[in-house]
Design an enzyme around this catalytic site. Structure first.
Site, short mmCIF file in Angstrom:
data_model
loop_
_atom_site.label_atom_id
_atom_site.label_comp_id
_atom_site.label_asym_id
_atom_site.label_seq_id
_atom_site.Cartn_x
_atom_site.Cartn_y
_atom_site.Cartn_z
N LYS A 75 -7.74 -10.09 -20.39
CA LYS A 75 -7.01 -10.91 -19.43
C LYS A 75 -7.75 -12.22 -19.21
O LYS A 75 -8.96 -12.23 -18.97
CB LYS A 75 -6.84 -10.16 -18.10
CG LYS A 75 -5.89 -8.98 -18.20
CD LYS A 75 -5.78 -8.27 -16.86
CE LYS A 75 -4.70 -7.18 -16.93
NZ LYS A 75 -4.97 -6.17 -17.98
N ASP A 109 -3.67 -10.36 -22.86
CA ASP A 109 -2.74 -9.69 -21.96
C ASP A 109 -2.05 -10.72 -21.07
O ASP A 109 -2.66 -11.71 -20.65
CB ASP A 109 -3.48 -8.69 -21.07
CG ASP A 109 -3.74 -7.38 -21.78
OD1 ASP A 109 -3.08 -7.10 -22.79
OD2 ASP A 109 -4.61 -6.62 -21.31
N MET A 110 -0.77 -10.47 -20.78
CA MET A 110 -0.04 -11.37 -19.89
C MET A 110 -0.14 -10.85 -18.45
O MET A 110 0.00 -9.66 -18.20
CB MET A 110 1.42 -11.47 -20.31
CG MET A 110 2.19 -12.54 -19.57
SD MET A 110 1.50 -14.21 -19.74
CE MET A 110 1.97 -14.59 -21.42
N GLN A 138 6.56 -10.65 -22.01
CA GLN A 138 7.25 -9.65 -21.19
C GLN A 138 8.76 -9.85 -21.26
O GLN A 138 9.26 -10.91 -20.91
CB GLN A 138 6.75 -9.76 -19.75
CG GLN A 138 5.23 -9.57 -19.64
CD GLN A 138 4.70 -9.82 -18.24
OE1 GLN A 138 4.38 -8.89 -17.52
NE2 GLN A 138 4.61 -11.09 -17.85
N ARG A 159 2.64 -8.98 -28.81
CA ARG A 159 3.01 -7.67 -28.29
C ARG A 159 4.12 -7.90 -27.27
O ARG A 159 3.97 -8.71 -26.36
CB ARG A 159 1.82 -7.01 -27.60
CG ARG A 159 2.13 -5.67 -26.93
CD ARG A 159 1.05 -5.27 -25.93
NE ARG A 159 -0.28 -5.29 -26.51
CZ ARG A 159 -1.40 -5.41 -25.80
NH1 ARG A 159 -1.36 -5.53 -24.48
NH2 ARG A 159 -2.57 -5.42 -26.41
N GLY A 163 7.35 -5.49 -18.97
CA GLY A 163 6.83 -6.26 -17.85
C GLY A 163 6.60 -5.37 -16.65
O GLY A 163 7.47 -4.56 -16.29
N ALA A 164 5.44 -5.51 -16.01
CA ALA A 164 5.06 -4.60 -14.94
C ALA A 164 4.93 -5.25 -13.57
O ALA A 164 4.89 -4.57 -12.56
CB ALA A 164 3.73 -3.93 -15.30
N ARG A 264 -1.86 -1.25 -10.70
CA ARG A 264 -0.78 -0.89 -11.60
C ARG A 264 0.30 -0.06 -10.88
O ARG A 264 1.47 -0.16 -11.19
CB ARG A 264 -1.30 -0.10 -12.80
CG ARG A 264 -2.22 -0.90 -13.72
CD ARG A 264 -1.56 -2.09 -14.31
NE ARG A 264 -0.52 -1.77 -15.26
CZ ARG A 264 0.20 -2.67 -15.91
NH1 ARG A 264 0.02 -3.95 -15.69
NH2 ARG A 264 1.12 -2.29 -16.77
#
Length: 282
Positions: A75, A109-110, A138, A159, A163-164, A264
């Site tokens: 990140k 990582d986004m 995402q 990748r 989306g989280a 998360r």
């Protein structure tokens, strides 16, 4: 002995490199690749960011020494994106020089939408200098279709996940069936035009759709991989691999596991349901 409690240990491999490597070796024995994520983000002190750079340098060297089927995810806020853009880029460049030397992939990582543009800008800049850089996009973001064009122009290594993060309706799709359909639309373009595509999803509909698309369009094996989170649907990893597809598991580790685990679950209420649902799926 790991200090990670039982409820988090299923999803976080350990607090140090040795514990993480034990997981990597176990998965490699099953012909499953790993992307390791050293936990940490939103660093606000330069000394902390530099320390993470040093840890990633050590991680990359040890992956090479052990000849593991493994690459790394990172990140950018861990490298100081909240401090200064150029400071962050210089830190990433140091990591990328080591990664290119050892021919190990590095995935950016986004994070939340406040970082999306800066993350893509850093990726585009790095792709001009380094070979093994890739990025996460995402599918639920409204901007992602346009962002894919930028990635394809850069180096086409990406990748795609759903989306989280919790985002407003003016920036992101909200209904899961619509997100799934958008994912399918975007992944078709990536599989046919991208250089290396990670299909990051636990959704059976998406997985089956992609397998069918790959077969019908004769997508070469070296151009894609399926990807899932550590601790989720382990039997499915093996089934995907047994069908001849590349399979990668995203494995986090580090002393900052608690913040990662809590974040998360708290970002979106759907994440809690997602974890509970997948605990009982194979």
């Amino acid at each position: 002995m790991s200090s990670i409690p039982f409820y988090a240990k299923k999803f976080v491999s350990g607090i140090n490199i040795e514990e993480a490597f034990a997981t990597v070796e176990r998965l490699n024995e099953k012909n499953i690749c790993v992307t390791l994520d050293l936990l940490g983000e939103n660093i606000t002190e330069q000394k902390q960011a530099i320390k993470f750079v040093e840890e990633y340098d050590i991680l990359l060297k040890k992956i090479s020494e052990k000849k593991l089927n493994c690459y790394v995810s990172i990140k950018l806020t861990m490298l100081g994106l909240d401090i200064d853009f150029d400071f962050c880029y210089n830190n990433l460049s140091q990591i990328m020089r080591v990664a290119d030397h050892y021919e190990i992939r590095v995935a950016l990582d986004m994070e939340g939408t406040q970082y999306t543009e800066r993350t893509i800008a850093i990726y585009e800049r790095a792709a001009k200098e380094f070979k093994y850089i890739e990025i996460v996009l995402q599918a639920y973001l409204l901007r992602t279709e346009a962002d894919i064009e930028r990635v394809l122009t850069a180096n086409g290594r990406v990748r795609l996940c759903k989306g989280a993060y919790k985002e407003p309706a003016e920036l992101a799709l909200k209904k899961m069936p619509i997100i799934v359909e958008n994912y399918k639309k975007l992944i078709q373009k990536l599989l046919t035009q991208g250089q290396r595509v990670c299909i990051a999803s636990h959704d059976d509909d998406i997985i089956e759709f992609c397998m069918d698309f790959i077969e019908k369009n004769h997508i070469p094996n070296e151009k894609y991989e399926f990807q899932m989170l550590y601790g989720m649907r382990e039997k499915t990893w093996s089934r995907i691999r047994e069908k001849g597809h590349n399979m990668t598991v995203y494995v986090p580790y580090g002393v900052q596991w608690q913040a990662y685990y809590a974040r998360r679950l708290s970002e979106r209420k759907e994440n809690v349901f997602f974890v509970l649902k997948n605990l009982f799926k194979s």
